[in-house]
Each structure stands twice: as C-alpha cells, then as structure tokens.
Write an enzyme that holds these catalytic residues in place. Structure first.
Site, PDB file in Angstrom:
ATOM      1  N   LYS A   1      -8.131  13.674   4.789  1.00 49.86           N
ATOM      2  CA  LYS A   1      -7.211  12.527   4.732  1.00 49.86           C
ATOM      3  C   LYS A   1      -6.153  12.737   5.816  1.00 49.86           C
ATOM      4  CE  LYS A   1      -6.579  13.670   0.427  1.00 49.86           C
ATOM      5  NZ  LYS A   1      -6.408  12.644  -0.620  1.00 49.86           N
ATOM      6  N   ARG A   2      -5.331  11.729   6.070  1.00 48.46           N
ATOM      7  CA  ARG A   2      -4.256  11.896   7.052  1.00 48.46           C
ATOM      8  C   ARG A   2      -3.344  13.027   6.587  1.00 48.46           C
ATOM      9  NH1 ARG A   2      -3.282   8.062  11.267  1.00 48.46           N
ATOM     10  NH2 ARG A   2      -1.508   9.402  11.647  1.00 48.46           N
TER      11      ARG A   2
ATOM     12  N   LYS B   1     -14.775   8.046  -3.259  1.00 51.98           N
ATOM     13  CA  LYS B   1     -15.981   8.338  -2.479  1.00 51.98           C
ATOM     14  C   LYS B   1     -16.579   9.693  -2.889  1.00 51.98           C
ATOM     15  CE  LYS B   1     -13.930   5.586   1.169  1.00 51.98           C
ATOM     16  NZ  LYS B   1     -12.934   5.595   2.283  1.00 51.98           N
TER      17      LYS B   1
ATOM     18  N   THR C   1      -8.574   6.388  -1.739  1.00 47.08           N
ATOM     19  CA  THR C   1      -9.927   5.830  -1.835  1.00 47.08           C
ATOM     20  C   THR C   1     -10.957   6.921  -1.562  1.00 47.08           C
ATOM     21  OG1 THR C   1      -9.555   5.076   0.438  1.00 47.08           O
ATOM     22  CG2 THR C   1      -9.431   3.415  -1.300  1.00 47.08           C
TER      23      THR C   1
ATOM     24  N   HIS D   1       0.813  -1.231   0.000  1.00 46.63           N
ATOM     25  CA  HIS D   1       0.000   0.000   0.000  1.00 46.63           C
ATOM     26  C   HIS D   1       0.838   1.269   0.000  1.00 46.63           C
ATOM     27  CE1 HIS D   1      -3.848  -2.066   1.063  1.00 46.63           C
ATOM     28  NE2 HIS D   1      -3.035  -2.915   1.631  1.00 46.63           N
TER      29      HIS D   1
ATOM     30  N   LYS E   1       0.798  14.472   0.704  1.00 44.76           N
ATOM     31  CA  LYS E   1      -0.617  14.725   0.373  1.00 44.76           C
ATOM     32  C   LYS E   1      -0.855  16.228   0.153  1.00 44.76           C
ATOM     33  CE  LYS E   1      -2.068  10.621   3.001  1.00 44.76           C
ATOM     34  NZ  LYS E   1      -2.926   9.781   2.139  1.00 44.76           N
TER      35      LYS E   1
END
Ligand code: 26W
Length: 776
Positions: free
Chosen positions: A513-514, A625, A621, A332, A519
């Site tokens: 998100k984290r 969504k 993911t 992952h 990111k």
C-alpha cells in the site's frame, strides 16, 4: 500494423491484439451508446482525478470471454500470449486506493449494464517510477505513453474550450465572465468492457491543448518568443503530470487548474450529451448523475451552475437545485491535511466566476437554514472549503466503510448532517472479482468453478457454496495447491523482473500500500527486528519461516516515511545476509509497487497486513483483495477490516490493537509512548538496536530522530499497539503450524467475501444515490 507476422516483434503483436480486442468490443460499445441515447436511459458520470486501470488487454480478453481462444490463437502463431501482455504498460494515472476504486467501479458499472462515463485526465506522465538507490526511494518519470495507447481512440471532434482567469462583470444582461485564456480539452476514449461483453462504457480522458489562436503573434513579432509561447507551454504542462501525493493538499495553482480543467470539460460534455436528445434542462437529473470522487472534482457544482446560468439562462436558484439533484460526493479520507482548501485569492485569480457562485451558494445556505447554519461556511479564514462545498452541492454524500461514514457524520460534517439528516450514507467499498480473482489467480478461479460451477464472477455471494468444502481434506489439498502455484508464479516473476529470490516454502506475510505513518509500515518493520532478535536469542526454537514482503511508494516530499522505506531496506540488508536467521526470516521489497505487482503478490500471500491506527484508514481495498485470494488478515478494527471480520468470523481474523475511540483516549494521555515502551522489553530491545546503528553501521545515528519521535510523540500509537501486535503474530504462527486449520480458515475467508464485490457497491450507488434502475 503493416507487419509480416513472421517478422513481428512482441510490441507489434501487442498492438495488433489491442486493435483486435477493441474491434471485438466495438459493436457493443456503439450499441450501448445508441441504446442509452434512444431509450433515454439515465447515465452516470464518474469524475475522478485518478484512475488506476492496470493493464487492459488480458482483462479485456477475459471480459469478452475470449482469453482461452486468444491464447490458443497465439499458440497457433507460435507466440506466447503471456509474453505479449507482459510488455503492456500499467497506466499509473493514480496514487492508490481512490484511483483503483474508480477503475473497479467503472468495470462493475459496465458489467451491470449501468450506462456510464468515467472522466479523468490523460496525464502524459503517471505516478513516478520508484527505484531504490542505497535503500532510498528515488523517483523517475513514468513515460507510459511511449509504447502507444492502442486500446484507446482519440476523439478530435470532441473538444471543449475551458476558460481561465480574467474578469467578471455584472450588468443588467446578467454576469459576464471574460476569461484571460482558454485551453482546449481533447478527448481520448477507452472502452470499459463489462463481463460477458454485452455492455461497454467509456472512460474519457482529457488532454490539454493550446487553443489554436493562442500563439500571441504580437509578442512573437515583438521578438518575445517565450512570452508568445507562454500559454502554449502552460497548456502542455496542464495534463503533463499527476500530483504524486495522496494525502497532502499542496494547494498548487497547477493542481487547481487541473481540477477545473477536468470538471469543466466533463460537465460541458455531460450537458452536450443531454442536449443531443433533450431540450428542457430541468429534466437533467432524470438523465444524468455526476459522482465526485472525493473533493478533487468539487468544482463540478459551481461549474454546472455557471453553465446553466451564464450559457443557458437558467435562474440561479433553479440551477443550484438542479446541481444538488445531479451531484453526489464520496469522501475517502478524514486526514486533515488531505481536506482540500483553496485560497480565495488564488480562486479569484484563476476562477473569478466560480468564486462568485460559491459566495452566493454560501449566502443561500444561510438564507435557507438561518441560524441552524451558523457553523456552515463554504469560505472561512480566506480559504474555500472544498469538502463543505461538495456536501452543499450534493443530494447524497457517502463514506466508504461503516466506521468511516460514522466518523464523517460525527467528526467531519456534524453541522451539515444536522442541517439535512440522511444526506450522508455509507457505501462500503468493493473490488472487481474479474481482475482480482479470475485474472490474478486463475488456479483458484478454476478450482472455484470446478467446485461450485461457473457464474460466481457476476454473483460473488455464490462463493458461500465453498464453505461446506472447507471440511473436505481433498478440497483443502487442492486449495493449498493453488496457493503454492501462486507462490511459484510470484517467485518466477520476482526473479525475472527484479532478480529477487523468494523462499516459497515460507509463510508469505505481505504489506503492500502507499507509505503513510497511519498505515504503520513502521510497526511492521519494528516487529520484524524483534522477531530477528528472538531467533538469534533462541536459534534452536521451532520458528515458522517467514518472508516479510513490503511494497509501496512514498510521496516524494514525505520525508518521514522515506526514512521508513530506508529503514526497511537497511534492516533487510542485515537480516537477509545473516546466516543464522536468513532461512527463517527474510525481507523482500520489490520497487515500483503498482496494479500489476499487486496481481502477482496478492494471490501468493498467506498473511495480509492491515494494521493502520484505528479510525484513520477510511476503508482499504487491498484487505478485500487478500481475503478473496485466501490470505488471512492480521489487522486493527479500522475501515473495512471491521466488516471483513464480521463476515469471515472473529475466529478467522487475527485482530489486535486499540479501537478508534481508545486511540483518541490514549492520545490524551501525556507520555503514552514512553509508558508503552517502558512496558515492553522486546520493543526496547528493538529501539536500542536501531538507535545504536545496527542497521546503519556506516551512519549509526541515521535513525536516532525516528526513535526519539517514537519515545516522545508517536501520534500513530505504534508503541501502544506493539505488544498486542506481537501476541497476534504469535497466534498467526500457532495457526500456521496446523496446515489443515489454516486452510479451513483461508477457505472460509474466500467463501465469505461475496459482499465485498464492487458489483454490490455499484448496485448500492445505483439504488441510493444515482437512482439508475438496473438494466433490462
Ligand atoms: C489532495 C491530495 C489527495 C489525493 C488523493 C488527497 C487524498 C487523496 C485520496 C482520497 C487518498 C486515498 O486514496 N484514499 C483512500 O481511498 C480508498 C478508496 O476509498 C480507501 O479504501 C482508503 O482507505 C483511503 O485511504
């Protein structure tokens, strides 16, 4: 519950509901297990250190097709169903993507009637609760079990001894491991109900108990009370808490102990269930598949070999071959700091028998492949490489998006790919449409059913039938209303839960998100400052009102991103109180992002921020969504964004930024950050404002380090992608000003999300990895 209905509190009703729904599921639960046993069906065992199931009750009611009758029954009883489920804790037994994916996959396996067990740890404390004090993240323990866990069943009869430490000795009778201590793994089972209720699988979570005879009476009677209770204390510590990091391998003894505890108890249980109906262990691969959710359960290989050789007398080579046939490994992440390596000394101290087996597996690879395996080392520089171990003990290895799998083949395991071509394949992630549409967005779900009929819940490709309706103004009108309803639901929730006011007429631009530098929440907040500066510079212009919504936790030790959290809150404090701009730009950052908050936020979003440095987000993911709920994506060509854009069409996706290959090239250019900043006046203005303390007047130099780092390093290429991101955001405004166009793009996104169902992904695993036939 032994409570008078007239005197029942909300908690009583919730516990009663949990027991009622579990009872409704129990016949299928028992039937599914019986059919698996009696028909000798092959079953999947999904081993994961993390599961993020979210609240269970409403989801269970939906999958049992009982939601409407349950809420009607509560109405009859004068109780509000929504209030009852609102009190349910959200078991935070995971950090982020990996844990939530595991939950989506378990639900899809049950929906597809794929016999399966999820195996994990029942942490007493889940991921910390996030609070903000003075804009800074503060962590508080998460005691999710205080209000009970009514939907699960403890299984006192199902317990296994898990050995630790001690010595191994080789004599002619073979190898004997005399462990120093044993802990007991006690099982707690939660039903995983498939949609329709026809099949129910089990999520089995282990908690650690001291073996009864472990209170060292000698030390106790010698007055060494602490010594006497030491092992007891350790037992209680083992399943006490989840490690709150999702990127850094902390290499802690407790973490390795947790990983061993999970894999040993789970593999022992898999063998136990096999031997209930079978005798010949060579047939194990026909009856059991074990999937390792990243390297965290990678000890499953050595553990299975240990049990087969030491406890069942199977030859080493046979045992090793059986393990490969049974095991699969999903990677992952490519982040070097997230690739687990365990010091050989620690492994020898804690797991001497496993280390022996790993050393023998290493020799075996070289014996089998000769010089072709010269670059393959399971142990290197005094470290056991868990990635290599997982690959060598698996018959299939998969990445989680097409781009990611390509990078896994080319950069992470090129030597292993060369050894066994075809072992590495791609299975792009997916999400369950039951929780992420039917539960989270009932208004849109109802509109979909009204428009294309029922059945899409288990056949998501049918969403394509919505596409023609994108040309129908009435449908677009109705579609717009579902988004507005979701915004109002969010506004009510934010007000009640966090006392936060949400301007529902604005474009809701969401990044949840984290927190991680790759990111690029930093890119998002820097752009927001720039938008603020430009509104102030030209207040008369026709600015599209925007609300920037952030959500996400930072690993407690990850100081760099904790500074970004503080910057977001500091900028928010200034912008939200600026009378000139607050009606056109607002920042909202509700604390403690989790599955339940995602269910409220995602349906209300107009714009989904998927802006990671290309090549670094394995899949994502959340991106799926948001698109499924009619948000448009602004994003880079990274992870599953690439496949989402291919599906929804380039014209319905706001793309920007360097590609993965361009990122590698740009990093080679010395001073790339300075060059990018000097080319961008807007970015310079932003960095100037931050550096001079505009958002931290009480401590002007608070962010000087952060700004310096951008000028002089910027490994995640925030500066290099800033202008492209800005141009893309202007395209967003332009599109949003044309509501019909925006709605058409949004409907097309929803209509094209069929292939991102976790049912599609699980079917792929069943066919290509687990070799489990679709259920009759
Ligand atoms: C050893 C500490 C640790 C803990 C968790 C290292 C790495 C992890 C996880 C692998 C991190 C994770 O959650 N990765 C995310 O997995 C998702 C599901 O496949 C992907 O969609 C995300 O892109 C990926 O970051």
């Amino acid at each position: 519950m032994g409570v008078e209905p007239s005197r029942a509190q909300l908690l009583d009703w919730r516990l009663a509901l949990a027991h009622t729904l579990r009872e409704q599921a129990t016949d299928s639960w028992l039937d599914s297990a019986r059919r698996t046993r009696e028909d000798g069906l092959k079953s999947v065992n999904y081993l994961s250190m993390e599961f993020l199931p979210g609240r269970l009750l409403e989801d269970a009611a939906i999958n049992l097709r009982l939601r409407d009758s349950v809420s009607a029954s509560f109405d009859d009883l004068g109780v509000n169903f929504a209030d009852v489920v609102a009190g349910e804790p959200d078991p935070a037994l995971g950090n982020g993507g990996l844990g939530r994916l595991a939950a989506c996959y378990l639900e899809s396996m049950a929906t597809l009637a794929c016999p399966a067990h999820g195996y994990g740890l029942r942490y007493e404390r889940g991921l910390f609760r996030q609070h903000f004090e003075d804009g800074r993240q503060v962590e508080r323990p998460d005691e999710w079990l205080t209000s009970g866990d009514p939907f699960s069943l403890s299984r006192p009869a199902t317990a296994y001894a898990v050995p630790f430490g001690g010595e191994v000795s080789d004599d002619d009778g073979g190898t004997a491991w005399r462990p120093e201590t044993r802990l007991v793994a006690a099982a707690h089972d939660t039903p995983v109900i498939g949609y329709g209720g026809g099949w129910v699988n089990t999520l089995r979570l282990w908690s650690a108990l001291p073996a009864a005879d472990l209170l060292d009476l000698d030390r106790f009677s010698a007055g060494d009370f602490f010594g006497a209770a030491e092992t007891e204390t350790w037992a209680r510590t083992l399943s006490r808490v989840l490690y709150p990091t999702d990127t850094t391998d902390l290499g802690r003894r407790l973490r390795l102990s947790q990983e061993h505890f999970l894999t040993s108890a789970s593999v022992q249980d898999v063998l136990h269930r096999f031997l209930e109906t079978q005798q010949d262990l060579r047939r194990l691969p026909e009856h059991a598949a074990i999937q390792m959710n990243d390297t965290h359960p990678a000890l499953a290989g050595p553990e299975l070999i240990r049990l087969l050789v030491d406890e069942h007398g199977v030859g080493f080579d046979t045992a090793a071959d059986l393990a490969v046939q049974v095991l699969g490994y999903t990677n992952h992440t490519l982040l070097p700091e997230a690739l687990e390596m365990w010091p050989v000394d620690l492994m020898r101290h804690l797991l001497p028998r496993h280390l022996q087996i790993i050393e023998r597996l290493d020799q075996r690879v070289h014996a089998v492949h000769g010089s072709a395996a010269d670059d393959v080392h399971l142990i290197e520089h005094g470290q056991v490489k868990m990635g290599e171990l997982a690959v060598v003990t698996s018959h299939r290895v998969n990445g989680v998006s097409a781009l990611h799998t390509d990078l896994v083949r080319r950069n992470l395991f090129p030597h292993l790919e060369a050894l066994t071509p075809g072992r590495i394949l791609n299975v792009t992630n997916g999400i369950t449409p039951r929780r992420w549409l039917a539960l989270a967005n009932p208004a849109l779900a109802d509109l979909v059913t009204e428009t294309i009929g029922p059945g899409w819940e288990t056949d998501l490709d049918r969403l394509r039938e919505l596409e023609p309706h994108a040309e129908d103004p009435n449908f677009l009108e109705a579609f717009g209303r579902t988004k507005h309803l979701a915004k109002h639901r969010l506004a009510t929730w934010l007000d009640e839960e966090h006392g936060i006011e949400l301007p529902v007429e604005a474009l809701l631009d969401v990044q949840v998100k984290r927190l991680h530098e790759y990111k690029r929440q930093l890119l998002n907040i820097l752009w927001t400052v720039s938008r603020w500066q430009r509104i102030k510079a030209d207040p008369g212009a026709d600015w599209v009102p925007r609300v920037k919504i952030f959500g996400g936790k930072a690993a407690p030790s990850y100081t760099a991103v904790k500074d970004i959290i503080r910057l977001i809150n500091d900028v928010g404090a200034v912008i939200n109180s600026d009378p000139e701009t607050r009606e056109r730009l607002r920042i909202i950052y509700p604390p403690n992002y989790n599955v339940t908050m995602a269910e409220k936020l995602i349906p209300a979003a107009d714009l989904s921020e998927q802006i990671s440095t290309a090549g670094m987000e394995a899949s994502g993911t959340g991106n799926m969504k948001f698109a499924l709920n009619g948000a448009l994506t602004i994003g880079t060509l990274d992870g599953a964004n690439v496949e989402i854009r291919e599906e929804v069409g380039a014209e319905n996706f706001f793309l920007f930024g360097l590609t993965a290959d361009e990122v590698l090239a740009r990093r080679e250019q010395p001073g790339h950050a300075r060059a990018a900043i000097e080319q961008s006046q807007p970015l310079q203005d932003v960095l100037q404002a931050i550096a001079e303390g505009t958002f931290s007047p009480e401590e002007p130099a608070r962010y000087s380090g952060l700004v310096d780092h951008l000028w002089n390093s910027d490994w995640f290429l925030v500066a290099s992608d800033f202008d492209a991101y800005n141009s893309s955001q202007e395209l967003v405004d332009m599109s949003y000003r044309d509501p019909l166009r925006w709605q058409r793009m949004a409907v097309t996104n929803v209509a094209r999300m069929g292939s991102f169902s976790s049912d599609r992904a699980v079917r792929h695993y069943m066919r290509e990895i687990w070799n489990v036939p679709p259920a009759q």
